[in-house]
Design a protein around this motif. Sequence first.
Motif, PDB file in Angstrom:
ATOM      1  N   ASP A 142       0.816  -1.255  -0.082  1.00  0.00           N
ATOM      2  CA  ASP A 142       0.000  -0.099   0.025  1.00  0.00           C
ATOM      3  C   ASP A 142       0.962   1.277  -0.125  1.00  0.00           C
ATOM      4  O   ASP A 142       0.218   2.379  -0.265  1.00  0.00           O
ATOM      5  CB  ASP A 142      -0.814  -0.088   1.275  1.00  0.00           C
ATOM      6  N   ASP A 143       2.257   1.118   0.187  1.00  0.00           N
ATOM      7  CA  ASP A 143       3.114   2.165   0.206  1.00  0.00           C
ATOM      8  C   ASP A 143       3.461   2.800  -1.252  1.00  0.00           C
ATOM      9  O   ASP A 143       3.973   3.798  -1.427  1.00  0.00           O
ATOM     10  CB  ASP A 143       4.371   2.236   0.910  1.00  0.00           C
ATOM     11  N   LEU A 144       3.145   1.882  -2.221  1.00  0.00           N
ATOM     12  CA  LEU A 144       3.414   2.247  -3.795  1.00  0.00           C
ATOM     13  C   LEU A 144       2.364   3.071  -4.322  1.00  0.00           C
ATOM     14  O   LEU A 144       1.285   2.623  -4.106  1.00  0.00           O
ATOM     15  CB  LEU A 144       3.898   0.791  -4.313  1.00  0.00           C
ATOM     16  N   VAL A 145       2.832   3.924  -5.131  1.00  0.00           N
ATOM     17  CA  VAL A 145       2.104   4.669  -6.028  1.00  0.00           C
ATOM     18  C   VAL A 145       2.415   4.410  -7.344  1.00  0.00           C
ATOM     19  O   VAL A 145       3.720   4.565  -7.819  1.00  0.00           O
ATOM     20  CB  VAL A 145       2.120   6.244  -5.713  1.00  0.00           C
ATOM     21  N   LEU A 146       1.623   4.044  -8.192  1.00  0.00           N
ATOM     22  CA  LEU A 146       2.121   3.846  -9.762  1.00  0.00           C
ATOM     23  C   LEU A 146       2.408   5.138 -10.394  1.00  0.00           C
ATOM     24  O   LEU A 146       1.613   6.107 -10.440  1.00  0.00           O
ATOM     25  CB  LEU A 146       0.617   3.098 -10.386  1.00  0.00           C
ATOM     26  N   VAL A 147       3.536   4.916 -11.263  1.00  0.00           N
ATOM     27  CA  VAL A 147       3.897   6.131 -12.136  1.00  0.00           C
ATOM     28  C   VAL A 147       3.139   5.681 -13.383  1.00  0.00           C
ATOM     29  O   VAL A 147       2.668   6.723 -14.005  1.00  0.00           O
ATOM     30  CB  VAL A 147       5.505   5.788 -12.126  1.00  0.00           C
ATOM     31  N   GLY A 148       3.208   4.407 -13.766  1.00  0.00           N
ATOM     32  CA  GLY A 148       2.728   3.943 -15.191  1.00  0.00           C
ATOM     33  C   GLY A 148       3.055   2.796 -15.395  1.00  0.00           C
ATOM     34  O   GLY A 148       3.978   1.988 -14.790  1.00  0.00           O
ATOM     35  N   ARG A 149       2.413   2.319 -16.792  1.00  0.00           N
ATOM     36  CA  ARG A 149       2.666   0.785 -17.139  1.00  0.00           C
ATOM     37  C   ARG A 149       2.979   1.105 -18.571  1.00  0.00           C
ATOM     38  O   ARG A 149       2.331   1.916 -19.389  1.00  0.00           O
ATOM     39  CB  ARG A 149       1.478   0.219 -17.049  1.00  0.00           C
ATOM     40  N   VAL A 150       4.224   0.357 -18.951  1.00  0.00           N
ATOM     41  CA  VAL A 150       4.612   0.409 -20.195  1.00  0.00           C
ATOM     42  C   VAL A 150       4.280  -1.156 -20.908  1.00  0.00           C
ATOM     43  O   VAL A 150       4.890  -2.120 -20.357  1.00  0.00           O
ATOM     44  CB  VAL A 150       6.023   0.613 -20.502  1.00  0.00           C
ATOM     45  N   VAL A 151       3.728  -1.074 -21.919  1.00  0.00           N
ATOM     46  CA  VAL A 151       3.292  -2.341 -22.756  1.00  0.00           C
ATOM     47  C   VAL A 151       4.715  -2.651 -23.632  1.00  0.00           C
ATOM     48  O   VAL A 151       4.756  -2.180 -24.559  1.00  0.00           O
ATOM     49  CB  VAL A 151       2.021  -2.311 -23.710  1.00  0.00           C
ATOM     50  N   GLU A 152       5.167  -3.849 -23.339  1.00  0.00           N
ATOM     51  CA  GLU A 152       6.551  -4.185 -24.067  1.00  0.00           C
ATOM     52  C   GLU A 152       6.163  -5.483 -24.883  1.00  0.00           C
ATOM     53  O   GLU A 152       4.858  -5.761 -24.876  1.00  0.00           O
ATOM     54  CB  GLU A 152       7.520  -4.409 -23.060  1.00  0.00           C
ATOM     55  N   GLU A 153       7.058  -5.904 -25.596  1.00  0.00           N
ATOM     56  CA  GLU A 153       6.638  -7.002 -26.340  1.00  0.00           C
ATOM     57  C   GLU A 153       5.989  -8.169 -25.824  1.00  0.00           C
ATOM     58  O   GLU A 153       5.140  -8.735 -26.378  1.00  0.00           O
ATOM     59  CB  GLU A 153       7.797  -7.441 -27.412  1.00  0.00           C
TER      60      GLU A 153
END
Length: 179
Positions: free
Chosen positions: A95-106
């Motif tokens: 719960d300490d983590l905050v999402l920066v973002g997701r990158v869709v890789e191959e």
Amino acid sequence: MADDEMWDVTDIQGTPTGTLHRRGDGPVPTGSFHIVASVCLVSSSGRVLMSLRAAGKDYPLAWEFPAGSALRGETSRTGAVRELAEETGMVRAPDDLVLVGRVVEERALFDLWVARIEGEPVPVPDPEEVQDAEWVTLDVVHQRWQDGVFATPWNARFDQLWETLEQRVAEMRDRVDGA
């Protein structure tokens, strides 16, 4: 890192398909993915923890934020927390983590998280995974990226996530403990 490590195979949204994939058996099937998660740990002074990959790993002696594949049954958050602890000895709760973002890789869905920690605890690197770890400013991270000393997959990740990462690091630095 054992070759009997099992990953959940997911669809492009990150939903497990019910299929497992064994690390070392080549890539997951085309059109499928596995979760790779990373944590940019931010000290109360605003510096971030970087790690130098061990010589025996892929992308040897390249910089990165602690990262790795989520194991069977793990979420991106729980995988990120486990990898951070395994590679650097730093412990955070999911719960300490905050999402920066997701990158869709191959064949992977790469999630970058940030988490805050008070002070700058001394990292305890796992020598099989990490040769060194150090607290640096985000400017140093950017310079190392520009200098080409980050593990190659980070180039596309930073291309997509850098601006948001800068914002999240500032938010973590400025956050009051307990907030």
